[in-house]
Design a protein around this motif. Structure first.
Motif, short mmCIF file in Angstrom:
data_model
loop_
_atom_site.label_atom_id
_atom_site.label_comp_id
_atom_site.label_asym_id
_atom_site.label_seq_id
_atom_site.Cartn_x
_atom_site.Cartn_y
_atom_site.Cartn_z
N PHE A 138 -11.85 2.09 19.55
CA PHE A 138 -10.94 2.33 20.56
C PHE A 138 -11.12 3.27 21.42
O PHE A 138 -12.19 4.26 21.13
CB PHE A 138 -9.52 2.47 19.99
N ARG A 139 -10.49 3.61 22.63
CA ARG A 139 -10.93 4.41 23.46
C ARG A 139 -10.25 5.90 23.63
O ARG A 139 -10.89 6.92 23.82
CB ARG A 139 -11.03 3.70 24.95
N ALA A 140 -8.83 5.76 23.23
CA ALA A 140 -8.18 6.94 23.46
C ALA A 140 -6.84 6.78 22.65
O ALA A 140 -6.42 5.66 22.08
CB ALA A 140 -7.80 7.12 24.83
N ILE A 141 -6.17 8.08 22.43
CA ILE A 141 -4.86 8.12 21.85
C ILE A 141 -4.06 8.85 22.68
O ILE A 141 -4.54 9.77 23.24
CB ILE A 141 -4.87 8.90 20.50
N GLU A 142 -2.75 8.36 23.01
CA GLU A 142 -2.03 9.13 24.03
C GLU A 142 -0.45 9.29 23.51
O GLU A 142 0.07 8.45 22.63
CB GLU A 142 -1.63 8.10 25.30
N CYS A 143 -0.15 10.58 23.35
CA CYS A 143 1.11 11.02 22.82
C CYS A 143 2.13 10.98 24.16
O CYS A 143 2.00 11.81 24.98
CB CYS A 143 1.10 12.31 22.44
N ASP A 144 3.33 10.00 24.03
CA ASP A 144 4.10 10.10 25.09
C ASP A 144 5.47 10.69 24.55
O ASP A 144 6.68 10.53 25.10
CB ASP A 144 4.36 8.80 25.74
N ASP A 145 5.50 10.95 23.56
CA ASP A 145 7.02 11.58 22.48
C ASP A 145 6.19 12.52 21.42
O ASP A 145 4.76 12.45 21.17
CB ASP A 145 7.42 10.37 21.94
N ALA A 146 6.90 13.16 20.64
CA ALA A 146 6.45 13.69 19.51
C ALA A 146 6.04 12.78 18.26
O ALA A 146 6.67 11.65 18.43
CB ALA A 146 7.68 14.70 18.90
N GLY A 147 4.85 12.86 17.74
CA GLY A 147 4.40 12.21 16.58
C GLY A 147 3.05 12.61 16.32
O GLY A 147 2.50 13.33 16.61
N SER A 148 2.36 11.56 15.63
CA SER A 148 0.85 11.59 15.54
C SER A 148 0.12 10.17 15.33
O SER A 148 1.04 9.25 15.27
CB SER A 148 0.82 12.16 14.07
#
Length: 149
Positions: A105-115
């Motif tokens: 996969f290419r990336a991880i994006e956080c648009d809210d609190a979490g993991s």
């Protein structure tokens, strides 16, 4: 918990993984927390991870703050992912897992609190950059690295 995460990520437990031997059993958890400093800059902690070539790890990307799509964070470790055997990608605190079996996969994006977390075997020795940015224009950035020995 962050203190334990920093100790784990700093390599204090890296001796449990043997360089050159593909790990078996449960992965070793390592954690990176993405936050915003008082001046608004993106920060990551820790900034460096030392891993054993072939070891088995679960990299946890933690975004503890309330975020939106305009204030969220974008995590990339492209070179590491290109030189690792990805096993499982998990999202959030619920049991949502993607069994990758070598896909990437290419990336991880956080648009809210979490993991989000991914388990992997680093398959090539080297130093791999980590790049985290926010969604501001222009974005603020933080950099780290993964050292595979």
């Amino acid at each position: 918990m962050l203190a334990l995460a920093c100790v784990t990520a700093s390599g204090a437990f890296a001796d449990a993984q043997e360089s050159g031997r593909v790990g078996a059993g449960a992965p070793e958890d390592i954690f990176m927390e993405i936050t915003r400093a008082e001046d608004g800059a993106v920060t990551i902690a820790p900034e460096e991870f030392t891993l054993a070539h072939g070891g088995y790890y679960r990299f946890n990307v933690v975004c503890p703050e309330a975020l939106t799509s305009e204030t969220g964070y974008h995590f990339e470790a492209t070179e590491l992912l290109e030189n690792a055997h990805i096993r499982v990608l998990s999202v959030g605190e619920v049991d949502i897992e993607f069994y990758m079996q070598g896909l990437t996969f290419r990336a991880i994006e956080c648009d809210d609190a979490g993991s989000a977390r991914f388990s992997f075997h680093p398959m090539r020795k080297g130093v791999y950059p980590i790049h985290v940015r926010d969604q501001a224009v222009p974005p603020t950035e933080a950099f780290g690295r993964v050292v595979v020995e």
